[in-house]
Structure formats: C-alpha cells, structure tokens
Design a protein around this motif. Structure first.
Motif, PDB file in Angstrom:
ATOM      1  N   THR A 154      -4.273   7.748  -2.683  1.00  0.00           N
ATOM      2  CA  THR A 154      -3.873   7.589  -1.285  1.00  0.00           C
ATOM      3  C   THR A 154      -4.998   6.958  -0.463  1.00  0.00           C
ATOM      4  N   PRO A 155      -4.772   5.775   0.135  1.00  0.00           N
ATOM      5  CA  PRO A 155      -5.852   5.107   0.866  1.00  0.00           C
ATOM      6  C   PRO A 155      -6.321   5.871   2.102  1.00  0.00           C
ATOM      7  N   GLU A 156      -5.384   6.426   2.874  1.00  0.00           N
ATOM      8  CA  GLU A 156      -5.732   7.115   4.126  1.00  0.00           C
ATOM      9  C   GLU A 156      -5.423   8.591   3.956  1.00  0.00           C
ATOM     10  N   ASN A 208       9.135   8.713  -4.539  1.00  0.00           N
ATOM     11  CA  ASN A 208       9.236   8.364  -3.117  1.00  0.00           C
ATOM     12  C   ASN A 208       8.946   9.539  -2.184  1.00  0.00           C
ATOM     13  N   ARG A 209       8.552  10.686  -2.726  1.00  0.00           N
ATOM     14  CA  ARG A 209       8.216  11.829  -1.875  1.00  0.00           C
ATOM     15  C   ARG A 209       6.747  11.800  -1.432  1.00  0.00           C
ATOM     16  N   HIS A 210       5.997  10.814  -1.862  1.00  0.00           N
ATOM     17  CA  HIS A 210       4.602  10.728  -1.420  1.00  0.00           C
ATOM     18  C   HIS A 210       4.553  10.539   0.093  1.00  0.00           C
ATOM     19  N   PHE A 213       2.475   7.013   3.692  1.00  0.00           N
ATOM     20  CA  PHE A 213       2.860   6.327   4.929  1.00  0.00           C
ATOM     21  C   PHE A 213       3.294   7.307   6.014  1.00  0.00           C
ATOM     22  N   GLY A 214       2.925   8.582   5.872  1.00  0.00           N
ATOM     23  CA  GLY A 214       3.347   9.580   6.838  1.00  0.00           C
ATOM     24  C   GLY A 214       4.804   9.952   6.605  1.00  0.00           C
ATOM     25  N   GLY A 215       5.478  10.408   7.674  1.00  0.00           N
ATOM     26  CA  GLY A 215       6.868  10.804   7.520  1.00  0.00           C
ATOM     27  C   GLY A 215       7.551  10.966   8.859  1.00  0.00           C
ATOM     28  N   ILE A 221       5.105   1.840  10.133  1.00  0.00           N
ATOM     29  CA  ILE A 221       6.020   0.712  10.320  1.00  0.00           C
ATOM     30  C   ILE A 221       5.790  -0.375   9.268  1.00  0.00           C
ATOM     31  N   GLY A 222       4.593  -0.408   8.696  1.00  0.00           N
ATOM     32  CA  GLY A 222       4.278  -1.461   7.728  1.00  0.00           C
ATOM     33  C   GLY A 222       4.344  -1.026   6.283  1.00  0.00           C
ATOM     34  N   GLY A 223       4.995   0.100   6.000  1.00  0.00           N
ATOM     35  CA  GLY A 223       5.036   0.611   4.636  1.00  0.00           C
ATOM     36  C   GLY A 223       5.629  -0.368   3.635  1.00  0.00           C
TER      37      GLY A 223
END
Length: 269
Positions: A154-156, A208-210, A213-215, A221-223
């Motif tokens: 995870t980058p962030e 896809n539960r990672h 990109f938040g939730g 917006i850029g996922g």
C-alpha cells in the motif's frame, strides 16, 4: 542502460499523465514532487515544528503555482481538465478556492502514490519470476496483480478523519469531534479479511476489498487512473526489456505516511 526507476521511469510517466490531463507543461515536475513530499512529511504523526512550517510553505508554493496556471487558461483555454475548472469558476459553479484545493489534491495524489505503485510492482515482479511470467502471459490477470500490489504494498498508509458523532468500534467509542488516524496499511494486512496477509496472492477471492484508495464517499477519485497507469507502466517495461534485472541495492525511504522506493537500479538488456 541503467534506470533508477523512480526518477527515470515511474515519476515521469505519472507526472506526464497528470500534466497532459491538465493541459500544462511538466517543466515544474521536480518542484511539484518536492512540494508534495514535504507536505506529506508535515502530515505524519511524528512531524516536527520544522516539518509543519515546511509543509505550510510548500502549500503556499503550490497555490501560487496553480494561480499562475489558472491565469494561463483564462487567457488561452483548451480541451483539458484545468480549462474545465476555469470555465466552471467563470460560471459560478466553482470558487477559486475550490479550484485551487482540487488542483493541489489532484496534482499531489495524481503522481506521487502512482509512482510508488509502479516501483513496488516492478520490484515485486523482479523478485518472483513465476508471477512475472504469469503476468506477462495472461493479460486478463494483470488487473488482479495490480489490486494485490495495492493491498500488499500500500503506497499511502493512513488517512485522518474527524468524527461527526460518537462512533462505537470494537467495544470502544470514538467521541464526536475526535480526530482519528485510520491505518490503511494495517487494514490491508488484516488476517481476518486477508488470510496469510504477508503472502502476495493475486488469486485471492476478495482482491477488491483493499483500502488503498480509501472507501465510501472518500474513495480516491483517481483510483481507476492509478490502476491503469500501474498496469501500463509495468507491462511496457517488461515487454520492451524482458531481461531487465536489478543492478544494485534497492534503497527505501519510508515515512509514516508513504511506502517509498527512493532508488532501484535496473539494468536493461
């Protein structure tokens, strides 16, 4: 030929994309990267007074830079995202402050995290020949590999949120008005959600539960763009240079906020 990855490949690829979307030059790319990284350090839990002051200064630099870009688009609009924002501002749909804040967000998140996704992905495939062969042989599987990269590397690593009301969590209560640090990186390694979380497994049924990109309403917006960029850049490198290999020590520069590969020498055959 020797690449250092971040400076020579991943960063130009992502910053070039965001510049094209905005219809602006990429000549200030290194300044934007510096400002973004410094702001990121100011957001870290261990940020010092000096880090905070530096982050404030870089925010001001970003705002001044974007004001200049807005003036350029007001004088000569084009078919690009920033011109669309400027038109919305002229129509009263967006305020200047909203355009500035949106541009800073898109500029910062639109290049830095994506660069780390690319670099981490290249390193993962270099260290796992079987995964790399499968990735290149099966284009339909590449998207799943990118999803697992986002979970595994995870980058962030966190986001900060303010509670608008009392929120019960695992027998505790986050009181209204409290500021909570939500650890994305830890959530993506939760063994109750992802069995054997330290294992890279692109066949997981719940990729896809990672939460990279938040939730919810705060989903990045850029996922979709980030996933597409990561797949395109990783695929292009291994297609063009199938015998690429590491050519020196990989240097990491993680902060509390970001998982960073600072230098990754690659020998291209």
């Amino acid at each position: 030929v020797l690449f250092r990855s971040f400076d020579d490949y991943a960063f130009p690829a992502t910053f070039g994309t965001i510049s094209t979307m905005f219809g602006v030059s990429d000549e200030r790319a290194l300044d934007c990267r510096r400002a973004t990284y410094t702001i990121g350090r100011a957001l870290a839990p261990g940020a010092t007074d000096a880090d905070m002051a530096a982050g404030e200064a870089e925010f001001e630099w970003y705002y001044d830079y974007i004001r200049g870009l807005i003036r350029q688009k007001q004088a000569a609009p084009g078919d690009d995202l920033l011109s669309t924002f400027v038109e919305a501002m002229a129509d009263g749909v967006m305020t200047e402050d909203e355009v500035l804040a949106t541009m800073v967000l898109l500029y910062a998140v639109g290049h830095l995290d994506n660069s780390y996704l690319m670099a981490n992905g290249i390193l993962q495939l270099l260290g796992d020949p079987a995964l790399r062969d499968r990735y290149m042989a099966d284009p339909d599987n590449r998207g799943d590999v990118i999803l697992e990269l986002l979970r595994h590397e995870t980058p962030e690593h966190f986001v900060v949120r303010a509670a608008k009301e009392d929120i019960p969590v695992a027998g505790e209560t986050i009181p209204a008005g409290a500021v909570a640090m939500l650890m994305i990186g830890a959530a993506n390694r939760d063994p109750e959600v992802f069995p054997d979380p330290a294992v890279f497994d692109a066949d997981r049924p719940n990729l896809n539960r990672h939460l990279a990109f938040g939730g919810g309403v705060h989903t990045c917006i850029g996922g979709a763009l980030a996933r597409a960029q990561g797949e395109a850049a990783i695929t292009a490198l291994f297609e063009r240079f199938p015998d690429v290999r590491l050519d020196g020590e990989v240097v990491f520069a993680h902060t509390e906020f970001l998982r960073v590969i600072e230098r990754m020498p690659l020998r291209l055959r």
